[in-house]
Scaffold this motif. Sequence first.
Motif, PDB file in Angstrom:
ATOM      1  N   GLY A  82       9.532 -11.177   2.913  1.00 23.71           N
ATOM      2  CA  GLY A  82       8.275 -10.790   2.275  1.00 23.71           C
ATOM      3  C   GLY A  82       7.670  -9.542   2.887  1.00 23.71           C
ATOM      4  O   GLY A  82       7.176  -8.660   2.178  1.00 23.71           O
ATOM      5  N   VAL A  83       7.738  -9.446   4.200  1.00 22.90           N
ATOM      6  CA  VAL A  83       7.234  -8.244   4.884  1.00 22.90           C
ATOM      7  C   VAL A  83       8.055  -7.027   4.455  1.00 22.90           C
ATOM      8  O   VAL A  83       7.505  -5.957   4.153  1.00 22.90           O
ATOM      9  N   VAL A  85       9.921  -6.639   1.674  1.00 21.40           N
ATOM     10  CA  VAL A  85       9.716  -6.324   0.251  1.00 21.40           C
ATOM     11  C   VAL A  85       8.349  -5.687   0.030  1.00 21.40           C
ATOM     12  O   VAL A  85       8.227  -4.669  -0.664  1.00 21.40           O
ATOM     13  N   GLY A  86       7.306  -6.267   0.616  1.00 20.35           N
ATOM     14  CA  GLY A  86       5.966  -5.698   0.469  1.00 20.35           C
ATOM     15  C   GLY A  86       5.886  -4.285   1.011  1.00 20.35           C
ATOM     16  O   GLY A  86       5.300  -3.395   0.387  1.00 20.35           O
ATOM     17  N   SER A  87       6.495  -4.071   2.176  1.00 17.72           N
ATOM     18  CA  SER A  87       6.507  -2.726   2.765  1.00 17.72           C
ATOM     19  C   SER A  87       7.298  -1.748   1.904  1.00 17.72           C
ATOM     20  O   SER A  87       6.898  -0.587   1.737  1.00 17.72           O
ATOM     21  N   SER A  88       8.398  -2.221   1.344  1.00 19.05           N
ATOM     22  CA  SER A  88       9.212  -1.354   0.476  1.00 19.05           C
ATOM     23  C   SER A  88       8.461  -0.966  -0.786  1.00 19.05           C
ATOM     24  O   SER A  88       8.485   0.194  -1.191  1.00 19.05           O
ATOM     25  N   ILE A  89       7.802  -1.931  -1.384  1.00 20.72           N
ATOM     26  CA  ILE A  89       7.024  -1.630  -2.597  1.00 20.72           C
ATOM     27  C   ILE A  89       5.901  -0.654  -2.263  1.00 20.72           C
ATOM     28  O   ILE A  89       5.657   0.308  -2.998  1.00 20.72           O
ATOM     29  N   GLY A  90       5.228  -0.885  -1.138  1.00 13.81           N
ATOM     30  CA  GLY A  90       4.184   0.053  -0.703  1.00 13.81           C
ATOM     31  C   GLY A  90       4.747   1.442  -0.486  1.00 13.81           C
ATOM     32  O   GLY A  90       4.149   2.442  -0.891  1.00 13.81           O
ATOM     33  N   THR A 103      -0.955   1.439  -1.285  1.00 14.01           N
ATOM     34  CA  THR A 103      -0.418   0.298  -0.534  1.00 14.01           C
ATOM     35  C   THR A 103      -1.429  -0.844  -0.456  1.00 14.01           C
ATOM     36  O   THR A 103      -1.050  -2.013  -0.405  1.00 14.01           O
ATOM     37  N   VAL A 106      -1.060  -2.710  -3.621  1.00 18.28           N
ATOM     38  CA  VAL A 106       0.140  -3.554  -3.562  1.00 18.28           C
ATOM     39  C   VAL A 106      -0.202  -4.858  -2.843  1.00 18.28           C
ATOM     40  O   VAL A 106       0.130  -5.954  -3.313  1.00 18.28           O
ATOM     41  N   GLY A 107      -0.882  -4.769  -1.706  1.00 18.38           N
ATOM     42  CA  GLY A 107      -1.299  -5.964  -0.969  1.00 18.38           C
ATOM     43  C   GLY A 107      -2.208  -6.855  -1.796  1.00 18.38           C
ATOM     44  O   GLY A 107      -2.066  -8.079  -1.798  1.00 18.38           O
ATOM     45  N   LEU A 110      -0.132  -8.654  -4.419  1.00 19.72           N
ATOM     46  CA  LEU A 110       0.659  -9.716  -3.801  1.00 19.72           C
ATOM     47  C   LEU A 110      -0.213 -10.917  -3.421  1.00 19.72           C
ATOM     48  O   LEU A 110       0.207 -12.071  -3.561  1.00 19.72           O
TER      49      LEU A 110
END
Length: 138
Positions: A82-83, A85-90, A103, A106-107, A110
Amino acid sequence: MITGRTADRYTMQTLFLGLLLLGTSLLLFAFFADNSIMTVIVVILIGLTGVPMNPAMVTRVIRIGNAGTLVNSIHGSIISLGVAVGSSIGGMTIDAGLGLRSTIWVGFILAILGLITLLPFMIRSKNMSHHDKEITFI
């Protein structure tokens, strides 16, 4: 310490409230990132709500998985995923030219998705009798 105690007794409610506070903090951050006082306040709120929700997440997984060691190992891996994927999307939103503030959005999205995953339980538990609720938390 507080979250650990509430997570033990009120797991889903702790997750729901934590995600709601986290989403609200991120939303405020997105709108008021230019205001240094508001930024400090919401960053503190994000830290106070995001990180301490880990005991509630672990409690939920352990109860659902009957405390199996494989389930606990996979849970740690899923958090790391999850960290990532979230970082990648950001990172992709920044690469797309949407700026650093993207970003935060994005958070926020999520956090809202996390809240949505809890809604079926919250609706179901609202329709259960008090006795049935106690059984779901054992």
